[in-house]
Enzyme design. Structure first.
Site, PDB file in Angstrom:
ATOM      1  N   PHE B 241      82.477 -18.653  67.168  1.00 13.49           N
ATOM      2  CA  PHE B 241      83.638 -17.830  66.776  1.00 13.49           C
ATOM      3  C   PHE B 241      84.961 -18.450  67.205  1.00 13.49           C
ATOM      4  CE2 PHE B 241      80.091 -14.805  67.809  1.00 13.49           C
ATOM      5  CZ  PHE B 241      79.707 -14.601  66.499  1.00 13.49           C
ATOM      6  N   THR B 469      75.890 -20.186  60.843  1.00 13.45           N
ATOM      7  CA  THR B 469      76.494 -19.915  59.543  1.00 13.45           C
ATOM      8  C   THR B 469      75.592 -20.258  58.374  1.00 13.45           C
ATOM      9  OG1 THR B 469      77.515 -22.045  59.984  1.00 13.45           O
ATOM     10  CG2 THR B 469      78.906 -20.110  60.199  1.00 13.45           C
ATOM     11  N   GLY B 510      84.354 -25.142  57.055  1.00 11.98           N
ATOM     12  CA  GLY B 510      83.119 -25.915  57.198  1.00 11.98           C
ATOM     13  C   GLY B 510      82.268 -25.985  55.939  1.00 11.98           C
ATOM     14  N   LYS B 684      84.745 -21.916  48.379  1.00 14.93           N
ATOM     15  CA  LYS B 684      85.587 -21.722  49.566  1.00 14.93           C
ATOM     16  C   LYS B 684      84.786 -20.992  50.635  1.00 14.93           C
ATOM     17  CE  LYS B 684      88.666 -19.883  46.677  1.00 14.93           C
ATOM     18  NZ  LYS B 684      89.881 -19.395  45.966  1.00 14.93           N
ATOM     19  N   GLY B 685      85.280 -21.029  51.847  1.00 12.36           N
ATOM     20  CA  GLY B 685      84.572 -20.379  52.953  1.00 12.36           C
ATOM     21  C   GLY B 685      84.709 -18.867  52.896  1.00 12.36           C
ATOM     22  N   VAL B 686      83.780 -18.169  53.563  1.00 14.61           N
ATOM     23  CA  VAL B 686      83.861 -16.707  53.643  1.00 14.61           C
ATOM     24  C   VAL B 686      83.752 -16.200  55.084  1.00 14.61           C
ATOM     25  CG1 VAL B 686      82.945 -16.313  51.342  1.00 14.61           C
ATOM     26  CG2 VAL B 686      81.368 -16.422  53.278  1.00 14.61           C
ATOM     27  N   GLU B 688      85.507 -16.170  57.661  1.00 12.78           N
ATOM     28  CA  GLU B 688      86.638 -15.493  58.299  1.00 12.78           C
ATOM     29  C   GLU B 688      87.262 -14.448  57.382  1.00 12.78           C
ATOM     30  OE1 GLU B 688      89.157 -18.557  59.987  1.00 12.78           O
ATOM     31  OE2 GLU B 688      87.634 -18.977  61.511  1.00 12.78           O
TER      32      GLU B 688
END
Lengths: 317, 728
Positions: B241, B469, B510, B684-686, B688
Site C-alpha cells: 500500500f 495485486t 504497475g 490502466k490501473g485500478v 488506487e
C-alpha cells in the site's frame, strides 16, 4: 520476554502450591492475554504454572438451580452451552460480542475475568503507567483517552476493564470461587472482585498471591428478557466504547450493567431501581459520580442512548 | 520499444487470454504455504535473528546507551547501536533519518539492533539495553503549525486560472467548508521484513519491497556502497500500500547487523514499531470553496490543502484530483506543507487523491444540497470537455458520466429520498450517497527478459513485484497472448534485481506498465524467432503454439531455445493528454437511531479504466480499495499525542481497520472502455481508483440518513451523537 520456567500442574491443589507465595509466578490458562503481555515485557513472570490439566472444564448444575462454571471452560463452550443459552442468554450474547472466534476458542472463564486493560499507555513501556509500573504516573490522564474510563477512575489511573463476559455475569449476580495457596477456598461476589484503582491501580482485583479462580457460580436463572448491546467503531473484534447488559422483567423492572466505561463492570443498585423510569433516570443514577475527560465525555450520552434502545426493544417484545 | 502514437488496432483487440477472468497462477503456492515471503525464506543458511529497538522519545538526543547487559545475555551474537554508528545515508524519497548517531528525529526511530541465535534471545536481550535521552521540544500538532506553513517546494504547489476571488464573490450559490483527515497507517498484514547476507562486499537482501530497482539504488546510497553490489529479491509481498515503496529500518538494520555478526540476519519489524518507525499517510486540513450558477454550473473552485512532515518536505497533496474532475473557468489550488516532528509521512495508496476525495466529493454533495439538485446530476452538469485545470490538455479517454449514470441505474439511486433523515428500517436510519472518483493512470518505463525453451515454453523474467495485486497472472496472460501459447506454458519470475528493471508496483502504474514491458520483450522474441526461421514476425500470427506467416506455418518448437530483452518507453505525445481513471461510487448506510453507529449496507463502484487485463484480480483490487476507503471514512486514525509526539494506538488492537463484518455486498462494474493513449494494451490501473471516492459516498450517505454533516474524519459517532434526534 523475560526467560521463565514452566510447570504443568496436574491438579488445582498442585497448581496453588506451585505458585504459593511467589509473587514472580503466574498461572497460565488460555494465555490469550498473558502471553501477549509477556512478549511485550508488560508481565514478566519468572515462573509459569500451566493449569490446563486441572480438570476445571465442566459446567454443572448447582443445588439451588444455578450453574457452576469451571474456570477452564472456554468462552466458546460457555456461550454455546444449552443451559446458558436458554436461561442466561445475556451471558451468551456478551461472550459472543467479544474478541474473535479463534480467541474465544482459547480464552477461559477464569482468565477472561483477569483480562487486563487495553489502555494504549499501559501497552507502551516507554510511557508512564501506574498500573504497569506503580508510581511512574499516568500518561493517559491528559492523553488519548477516548476509550478510557468515565467513572470509577482515580487521579492515578483511568483504565477500563475491557471485557464483555464479566459485564454479562455482573448483571447475573455471579460469584467467583477461588482456592488460595494454603488450599482454603472462598467465594467473592463478582461485584467485589474487580477493584477500583484508587492509589493502587496495579491491583486489578482482590485475588491474593497464589489464589486461583476455580469456578464462577451463577444463581438460579433470573427470567425476564436478556440484552447485551455493544457499541463499537467496527462491527466485530473491537473493544466496547460502551456496552449494556440488561435483564428486563415483564413489569419493566430489572437489572443493568455497563461495560467499557469503568475499571470494572459498572452496576449501581439505585440505577437498577430506576429502570421503570427510563434510560435518563438510570444513567443519572449510574453515572452520578462520573469524571470523564473531554475525549470520552460522549460515553455517558452514548450509554443513555444505548440503554434507551434496549428498553425500547424490551417494550416492543 | 517506444510507444509514440495512439495504439490503434492490435492483437489485444482480438485477445483470447488477456481480458479474461483468470485465477492467480501463484494462488496454489500461497494457499499451500509455499510462496517464499521474506521472513520465512530458508534458502540462505545460518540465519541469526535481529530485533530492532525503537527510540522512546520523539525528538532530542541519545544521552547514553548501555548495552553491556544485553551483550552478555544468552545467545547474543552482536549489537549494532546508534551512538556507535555513523548516520547512514538516505534512500530514494526518504525524509526521516534511518539510523545512526545520537540524534532522534521521531518516536520509535531505530536506535539499536540485537542479533542472537534465537528470536526470543534477541528480543529479551534488547530489553536489557538502557538508554537515556535529552528530550527537546518538537512540533507535533498540525492544526497549530498549519497557518504558518509555506507552499510545498516545487513549481506546481499553487496554480490559478482566471480570477477565482471575483468569480466566487459573484456566484449566486456558494459552498465554503473545511475538512480534516487524520494520519493513517498502511497496516499491511506482512510486516516490513528482510534477511540480509554479505559475501565479501556484495550484499543480498531477501526482502519485501514494491520497487526493486529503487531499493537497489537506495541501499547503495544508504550504506555508501556501489549499488551494483546490492542484490534485492522480493518475489512475494504480503501487502504494501505504499509502505514498502522505500527501504526502511528492517533492511538497513539487517544489513548492518549481518555485517557485524558475520552471518545472515533476519528481521521483521515488530507490529508496535510499524506505525511510528516506518511511514504513514499524513493528516490533512482542507479548505474548499465552490461558486456555482443556479443551474449548477461551477464558475469558481478553490481547493487549499495543508499537511506536515519531517523537514517540511513531501506532504500529502489532497488537491490532485481537483484540476481534473469538474469544469469551471476560475480556479485555485494550493498545497502547503508544515514542518512536523512526527514520524515520516509518505505515500499510501493514492497519495493525495484518496483524502482529497474525502473533502471534494463531500463539498460537491453540500453544493448539490444548496442548489436543490441531485448530486449525480450536479456532477454531470459540470463534466468538462478539456482538462479543467490544464485547458491545453485533452482527456485520453474519459467516461465518468457513464460511470455515474450506469451506477445510478444499477444502484437504484432513484429510490433515494432527497430529504435527509426520511428513510428508516426499524432502528436504522437509511441513507444513500454518491461520489465521483478520479485517479491518474500513469505509465513508467518497464523492461523484461523473455525466454523460449526447446519445448515451446515461455519464461518471463522482470524485477516487477506482485504485492498481492496479481502481477504474476497478468504478465503470464500478456506473454501467452503475444507468443500464442496457452497460459500453462508460461512461467513468470518476479522481484529479483538480477532481472531487467521494471516499473515496479506503485501509483497504480504497475499493471499497465509492466505488461507493456513484457509485450515489448515478447515482440523482440517474436522477431528473433522470425529471423531464425526466416519470416517477418511483425506480419505473422502466433497462435496455439504455431506461427502463420503468409501461406507458411511453423511450430514454435522449431525455433529451439531463444531469448530476448525488451523495454517499453513512452514518447512525448502523451504530454498532450491527461490519462486518468474514473469511477462512480454508490453507498447505502444505516445509522443506528439510538447509538449513532454507522454500518454500510451496500457498495457499488462503476469503474472506467480502459481494458481490464484480468477482471477477477482487478475486482479484487477495487473491492480491497473500497474496504480501505470505508476504513478511512469510519474508523482509521493514528491518534497523535501532542505532548510526546507519537502515534499512540500503534498496534492492530488500537488502530482499527474494517473486518469482514463491516463490509456488506460489494459490487464492481468495469466499463468496456479502451484507452489508446496509455499503452498498446489500452489498459490502466485500478488499484488506487477504488480508494478515491467510496469514503466520501459513505459520508454523503450518513448525511442523507441523518441530516448531519461531519467534516472531520474518521466519522466516529462522538462527532455527531449530540446532533442525533432525541430518543425516549
Amino acid at each position: 520476554m523475560r526467560p521463565f520456567t514452566y510447570q504443568r500442574a496436574g491438579s488445582v491443589a498442585e497448581a496453588v502450591k506451585a505458585v504459593g507465595s511467589r509473587d514472580d509466578a503466574m498461572f497460565l490458562a488460555g494465555g490469550t492475554n498473558l502471553l501477549d503481555l509477556m512478549k511485550l515485557q508488560i508481565e514478566t513472570p519468572a515462573h509459569i504454572v500451566d493449569i490446563q490439566d486441572t480438570g476445571l472444564d465442566k459446567i454443572e448444575k448447582t443445588k439451588d438451580g444455578g450453574l457452576r462454571i469451571g474456570a477452564l471452560v472456554s468462552n466458546t463452550a460457555l456461550s454455546a452451552d444449552e443451559r446458558v443459552r436458554k436461561d442466561y442468554p445475556v451471558l451468551t450474547r456478551a461472550i459472543q460480542a467479544g474478541a474473535s472466534g479463534q480467541l474465544r476458542n482459547k480464552a477461559t472463564t477464569g482468565g477472561n475475568l483477569l483480562q487486563r486493560t487495553r489502555c494504549s499507555y499501559f501497552y507502551d513501556t516507554n510511557m508512564a503507567c501506574n498500573k504497569r509500573d506503580p508510581g511512574s504516573g499516568c500518561a493517559a490522564l491528559q492523553g488519548y483517552s477516548r476509550q478510557l474510563a468515565v467513572i470509577g477512575s482515580s487521579d492515578k489511573c483511568i483504565a477500563t476493564y475491557p471485557g464483555d463476559m464479566a459485564v454479562g455475569m455482573r448483571v447475573l449476580d455471579a460469584v467467583v470461587e477461588t482456592m488460595k495457596a494454603d488450599g482454603s477456598t472462598r467465594s467473592i461476589a463478582l461485584a467485589d472482585f474487580h477493584r477500583l484503582p484508587g492509589d493502587h491501580p496495579e491491583q486489578d482485583n482482590v485475588l491474593e498471591t497464589g489464589e486461583l479462580i476455580t469456578a464462577v457460580w451463577l444463581p438460579k436463572p433470573p427470567g425476564g428478557r436478556h440484552f447485551y448491546h455493544k457499541v463499537r467503531d467496527r462491527a466485530s473484534y473491537a473493544f466496547a466504547l460502551v456496552s449494556v447488559a440488561a435483564v428486563i422483567q415483564d413489569d419493566g423492572s430489572g437489572r443493568v450493567a455497563f461495560g467499557g466505561v469503568a475499571p470494572k463492570p459498572w452496576r449501581v443498585e439505585a440505577a437498577d431501581a430506576a429502570l421503570g423510569q427510563g434510560a435518563k433516570a438510570v444513567i443519572a443514577r449510574a453515572f452520578a459520580d462520573a469524571r470523564p475527560t473531554e475525549e470520552n465525555r460522549f460515553k455517558i450520552a452514548l450509554a443513555e442512548r444505548a440503554l434507551a434502545g434496549v428498553l425500547a426493544e424490551a417494550r416492543n417484545a | 520499444m517506444k510507444f509514440e502514437a495512439p495504439a490503434g488496432s492490435n492483437l489485444f483487440d482480438r485477445s483470447q487470454i488477456v481480458g479474461k477472468s483468470t485465477p492467480r497462477i501463484d494462488g496454489p503456492l500461497k494457499t499451500t504455504g509455499q510462496a517464499p515471503y521474506a521472513y520465512e525464506r530458508h534458502d540462505m543458511a545460518n540465519q541469526a535473528y535481529g530485533w530492532v529497538v525503537g527510540s522512546a522519545i520523539a525528538k532530542g538526543l541519545i544521552a547514553s546507551m548501555d548495552v553491556s547487559d544485553a551483550q552478555s545475555a544468552p545467545g547474543v551474537i552482536a549489537i549494532v547501536s546508534a551512538p556507535d554508528t555513523k548516520p547512514v545515508g538516505k534512500g530514494i524519497a526518504n525524509n526521516a533519518p534511518l539510523f545512526g548517531g545520537p540524534e532522534i528525529a521521531h518516536y520509535h526511530q531505530a536506535i539499536a539492533c540485537v542479533v542472537a541465535e534465537t528470536f526470543e534471545q534477541a528480543r529479551y536481550a534488547a530489553s536489557l539495553i538502557r538508554t537515556t535521552y535529552d528530550r527537546s521540544q518538537g512540533a507535533f500538532d498540525l492544526a497549530k503549525v498549519a497557518p504558518d506553513a509555506p507552499l510545498a517546494k516545487g513549481d506546481d504547489s499553487k496554480s490559478t486560472l482566471g480570477d477565482f476571488d471575483a468569480a466566487f464573490a459573484a456566484a449566486p450559490v456558494k459552498l465554503d467548508a473545511r475538512y480534516t483527515t487524520p494520519d493513517e497507517s498502511h497496516a499491511m498484514m506482512e510486516p516490513h521484513a528482510t534477511i540480509a547476507a554479505w559475501e565479501g562486499d556484495k550484499l543480498t537482501l531477501l526482502t519485501s519491497n514494491q520497487m526493486v530497482a529503487w531499493a537497489k539504488q537506495s541501499m547503495g546510497k544508504i550504506l555508501g556502497i556501489d549499488p551494483a553490489n546490492v542484490r534485492i529479491d522480493s518475489p512475494f509481498i504480503g501487502g504494501g500500500f505504499g509502505g514498502k515503496l522505500f527501504i526502511r529500518a528492517d533492511a538497513v538494520m539487517a544489513a548492518l547487523a549481518a555485517k557485524k555478526a558475520g552471518r545472515p540476519v533476519k528481521i521483521a519489524l515488530q507490529r508496535p514499531l510499524i506505525a511510528n518507525n516506518t511511514t504513514h499517510r499524513h493528516a490533512t486540513i482542507q479548505h474548499i470553496r465552490i461558486g456555482a450558477e443556479k443551474d449548477g454550473k461551477i464558475t469558481a473552485i478553490s481547493h487549499e490543502n495543508w499537511s506536515g512532515n519531517q523537514n517540511g518536505k513531501n506532504g500529502e497533496d489532497a488537491t490532485l484530483q481537483t484540476p481534473k474532475l469538474y469544469a469551471g473557468a476560475n480556479r485555485l489550488t494550493a498545497n502547503y506543507v508544515a514542518t512536523l516532528d512526527l514520524p515520516e509521512g509518505n505515500a499510501m495508496r493514492a497519495p493525495g487523491e484518496a483524502v482529497g476525495h474525502l473533502a471534494l466529493e463531500v463539498a460537491m454533495d453540500e453544493l448539490a444540497e444548496k442548489l436543490g439538485m441531485d448530486p449525480v446530476e450536479l456532477r454531470i452538469v459540470n463534466e468538462p470537455k478539456m482538462v479543467p485545470g490544464s485547458p491545453e490538455k485533452k482527456f485520453s479517454d474519459r467516461n465518468l458520466v457513464r460511470c455515474l449514470r450506469e451506477g445510478a441505474e444499477r444502484f437504484g439511486w432513484s429510490r433515494r429520498s432527497k430529504t435527509p433523515g426520511s428513510m428508516r428500517d426499524g432502528r436504522w436510519l437509511i441513507g444513500m450517497g454518491v461520489a465521483a472518483g478520479y485517479r491518474a493512470g500513469p505509465t513508467e518505463a518497464s523492461g523484461a527478459h523473455v525466454k523460449l525453451d526447446a519445448d515451446g515454453r515461455i519464461t518471463v523474467e522482470t524485477d516487477m513485484t506482485d504485492i498481492g495485486t496479481g502481477s504474476y497472472t497478468i504478465i503470464a496472460q500478456t506473454a501467452a497472448e503475444t507468443m500464442g501459447v496457452s497460459l500453462d506454458q508460461v512461467k513468470v519470475e518476479l522481484g529479483d534485481s538480477r532481472y531487467p528493471k521494471s516499473s515496479g508496483s506503485g501509483g497504480q502504474w504497475g499493471a499497465a506498465s509492466s505488461t507493456a514491458g513484457v509485450y515489448a520483450a515478447c515482440v523482440n522474441l517474436r522477431r528473433a524467432i522470425g529471423e531464425k526461421l526466416g519470416f517477418d514476425a511483425d506480419a505473422a500470427t502466433f497462435e496455439d503454439g504455431s506461427i502463420r506467416s503468409g501461406n507458411r506455418s511453423y511450430k514454435l518448437t522449431e525455433a529451439g531455445a531463444l531469448s530476448a530483452d525488451g523495454e517499453m518507453t513512452y514518447g512525448d505525445f502523451k504530454d498532450d493528454y491527461d490519462v486518468g481513471t474514473y469511477a462512480g461510487h454508490f453507498v447505502e448506510v444505516g445509522v443506528d437511531a439510538y447509538t449513532g453507529v454507522t454500518r454500510i449496507r451496500r457498495m457499488l463502484s462503476v469503474c472506467d479504466a480502459g481494458r481490464i487485463l484480468n477482471p477477477l484480480s482487478a475486482r479484487s483490487q477495487v473491492i480491497g480499495a473500497m474496504v480501505m476507503s470505508a476504513g478511512a471514512a469510519l474508523m482509521e486514525e493514528l491518534a497523535v499525542d501532542p505532548r510526546f509526539g507519537f502515534f499512540v494506538n500503534h498496534d492492530l488492537a488500537g488502530y482499527e481497520v474494517p473486518v469482514h463484518a463491516d463490509i456488506p455486498t460489494q459490487d464492481v462494474v468495469f466499463l468496456d472502455t479502451l484507452d489508446d493513449i496509455v499503452t498498446p494494451m489500452k489498459a490502466k490501473g485500478v488499484g488506487e481508483l477504488g480508494i478515491c471516492g467510496p469514503g466520501s459516498a459513505i459520508a454523503n450517505a450518513i448525511y442523507n440518513a441523518t441530516g448531519i454533516r461531519i467534516r472531520d474524519y474518521p466519522l466516529t459517532l462522538e462527532k455527531y451523537l449530540s446532533e442525533m434526534p432525541a430518543v425516549a
